[in-house]
Design a protein around this motif. Structure first.
Motif, PDB file in Angstrom:
ATOM      1  N   GLN A 140     -11.194  -5.016  11.825  1.00 33.33           N
ATOM      2  CA  GLN A 140     -10.227  -6.085  11.595  1.00 33.33           C
ATOM      3  C   GLN A 140      -9.234  -6.114  12.748  1.00 33.33           C
ATOM      4  OE1 GLN A 140     -10.892  -8.077   8.891  1.00 33.33           O
ATOM      5  NE2 GLN A 140     -12.628  -6.673   8.839  1.00 33.33           N
ATOM      6  N   LYS A 141      -8.819  -7.288  13.112  1.00 32.56           N
ATOM      7  CA  LYS A 141      -7.905  -7.448  14.231  1.00 32.56           C
ATOM      8  C   LYS A 141      -6.463  -7.464  13.719  1.00 32.56           C
ATOM      9  CE  LYS A 141      -6.766 -10.559  17.997  1.00 32.56           C
ATOM     10  NZ  LYS A 141      -7.021 -11.858  18.597  1.00 32.56           N
ATOM     11  N   LEU A 142      -5.631  -6.578  14.255  1.00 35.68           N
ATOM     12  CA  LEU A 142      -4.207  -6.575  13.927  1.00 35.68           C
ATOM     13  C   LEU A 142      -3.510  -7.562  14.849  1.00 35.68           C
ATOM     14  CD1 LEU A 142      -3.523  -2.751  13.529  1.00 35.68           C
ATOM     15  CD2 LEU A 142      -3.833  -4.433  11.737  1.00 35.68           C
ATOM     16  N   LEU A 143      -2.831  -8.534  14.262  1.00 32.52           N
ATOM     17  CA  LEU A 143      -2.152  -9.553  15.060  1.00 32.52           C
ATOM     18  C   LEU A 143      -0.834  -9.050  15.628  1.00 32.52           C
ATOM     19  CD1 LEU A 143      -2.809 -12.651  12.798  1.00 32.52           C
ATOM     20  CD2 LEU A 143      -4.102 -11.877  14.789  1.00 32.52           C
ATOM     21  N   GLU A 144      -0.219  -8.091  14.932  1.00 32.00           N
ATOM     22  CA  GLU A 144       1.036  -7.498  15.388  1.00 32.00           C
ATOM     23  C   GLU A 144       1.006  -6.014  15.084  1.00 32.00           C
ATOM     24  OE1 GLU A 144       4.717  -9.193  14.094  1.00 32.00           O
ATOM     25  OE2 GLU A 144       3.887 -11.209  14.032  1.00 32.00           O
ATOM     26  N   VAL A 156       0.837  -1.201   0.000  1.00 34.81           N
ATOM     27  CA  VAL A 156       0.000   0.000   0.000  1.00 34.81           C
ATOM     28  C   VAL A 156       0.870   1.247   0.000  1.00 34.81           C
ATOM     29  CG1 VAL A 156      -1.955  -1.129   1.134  1.00 34.81           C
ATOM     30  CG2 VAL A 156      -0.182  -0.064   2.522  1.00 34.81           C
ATOM     31  N   ASP A 157       0.274   2.360  -0.408  1.00 29.65           N
ATOM     32  CA  ASP A 157       1.031   3.610  -0.452  1.00 29.65           C
ATOM     33  C   ASP A 157       1.164   4.264   0.918  1.00 29.65           C
ATOM     34  OD1 ASP A 157      -1.624   4.405  -0.231  1.00 29.65           O
ATOM     35  OD2 ASP A 157      -1.465   5.986  -1.737  1.00 29.65           O
ATOM     36  N   SER A 158       0.323   3.867   1.872  1.00 27.48           N
ATOM     37  CA  SER A 158       0.394   4.430   3.218  1.00 27.48           C
ATOM     38  C   SER A 158       0.021   3.361   4.242  1.00 27.48           C
ATOM     39  CB  SER A 158      -0.540   5.630   3.365  1.00 27.48           C
ATOM     40  OG  SER A 158      -0.611   6.031   4.717  1.00 27.48           O
ATOM     41  N   VAL A 159       0.999   2.891   4.972  1.00 25.74           N
ATOM     42  CA  VAL A 159       0.744   1.875   5.998  1.00 25.74           C
ATOM     43  C   VAL A 159      -0.143   2.444   7.098  1.00 25.74           C
ATOM     44  CG1 VAL A 159       1.833   0.403   7.729  1.00 25.74           C
ATOM     45  CG2 VAL A 159       2.872   0.646   5.485  1.00 25.74           C
ATOM     46  N   GLU A 160       0.066   3.699   7.427  1.00 24.89           N
ATOM     47  CA  GLU A 160      -0.742   4.324   8.480  1.00 24.89           C
ATOM     48  C   GLU A 160      -2.213   4.375   8.077  1.00 24.89           C
ATOM     49  OE1 GLU A 160       2.103   5.672   7.246  1.00 24.89           O
ATOM     50  OE2 GLU A 160       3.419   5.343   8.960  1.00 24.89           O
ATOM     51  N   GLU A 161      -2.497   4.759   6.835  1.00 28.89           N
ATOM     52  CA  GLU A 161      -3.884   4.799   6.365  1.00 28.89           C
ATOM     53  C   GLU A 161      -4.472   3.390   6.298  1.00 28.89           C
ATOM     54  OE1 GLU A 161      -4.509   7.059   2.770  1.00 28.89           O
ATOM     55  OE2 GLU A 161      -3.179   8.653   3.475  1.00 28.89           O
ATOM     56  N   TYR A 162      -3.656   2.424   5.942  1.00 29.36           N
ATOM     57  CA  TYR A 162      -4.103   1.034   5.888  1.00 29.36           C
ATOM     58  C   TYR A 162      -4.492   0.549   7.285  1.00 29.36           C
ATOM     59  CZ  TYR A 162      -4.176  -3.884   4.422  1.00 29.36           C
ATOM     60  OH  TYR A 162      -4.540  -5.178   4.149  1.00 29.36           O
ATOM     61  N   GLN A 163      -3.697   0.907   8.286  1.00 29.91           N
ATOM     62  CA  GLN A 163      -4.012   0.529   9.657  1.00 29.91           C
ATOM     63  C   GLN A 163      -5.337   1.157  10.088  1.00 29.91           C
ATOM     64  OE1 GLN A 163      -1.005   1.327  12.614  1.00 29.91           O
ATOM     65  NE2 GLN A 163      -2.324   0.671  14.277  1.00 29.91           N
ATOM     66  N   VAL A 164      -5.536   2.418   9.776  1.00 31.36           N
ATOM     67  CA  VAL A 164      -6.795   3.086  10.118  1.00 31.36           C
ATOM     68  C   VAL A 164      -7.964   2.365   9.447  1.00 31.36           C
ATOM     69  CG1 VAL A 164      -8.130   5.216   9.822  1.00 31.36           C
ATOM     70  CG2 VAL A 164      -5.751   5.325  10.602  1.00 31.36           C
ATOM     71  N   PHE A 165      -7.807   2.037   8.153  1.00 30.16           N
ATOM     72  CA  PHE A 165      -8.846   1.317   7.421  1.00 30.16           C
ATOM     73  C   PHE A 165      -9.181  -0.005   8.106  1.00 30.16           C
ATOM     74  CE2 PHE A 165      -9.752  -2.113   4.425  1.00 30.16           C
ATOM     75  CZ  PHE A 165     -10.970  -1.686   3.926  1.00 30.16           C
ATOM     76  N   LEU A 166      -8.161  -0.765   8.478  1.00 27.94           N
ATOM     77  CA  LEU A 166      -8.395  -2.054   9.133  1.00 27.94           C
ATOM     78  C   LEU A 166      -9.122  -1.881  10.457  1.00 27.94           C
ATOM     79  CD1 LEU A 166      -4.990  -3.819   8.424  1.00 27.94           C
ATOM     80  CD2 LEU A 166      -7.197  -4.287   7.332  1.00 27.94           C
TER      81      LEU A 166
END
Length: 100
Positions: free
Chosen positions: A86-90, A71-81
């Motif tokens: 969605q559960k972040l495992l790490e 993705v172009d932005s990991v931070e935006e991807y985290q917000v989306f999840l």
């Protein structure tokens, strides 16, 4: 956030043993190859394939993952999840890899 590429994962024990097959299958040469000695892994990318090599016990925790989203932005991807429950495992961490 924009998805740049989705990589399908292939797991093997010996990268050198399988690389020629996947290059012929995809009709392309390896675009990226890098060892990850801290994890006991070696990675190679051929087009939309991410080949992950290591011993069976080393690969085991990674095999639950079937694809990699670039993705172009990991931070935006985290917000989306998080917004889509969605559960972040790490926790997110910077990758030493450069994908094409």
């Amino acid at each position: 956030m924009k998805i740049l590429k989705i990589l399908s994962r292939v797991y093997v024990e010996d990268l050198d043993e399988h690389l020629n097959f996947y290059e012929k299958l995809m009709g392309m040469k390896v675009e990226m190859r890098t060892p990850l000695p801290d994890l006991g892994l070696e990675l190679a990318q051929i087009d939309d394939l991410l080949i992950i090599a290591g011993l069976e016990q080393t690969l085991k925790p990674f095999k639950r993952t079937q694809s990699t989203f670039l993705v172009d932005s990991v931070e935006e991807y985290q917000v989306f999840l998080e917004e889509t429950d969605q559960k972040l495992l790490e926790a997110l961490k910077e990758s030493p890899l450069e994908f094409t």
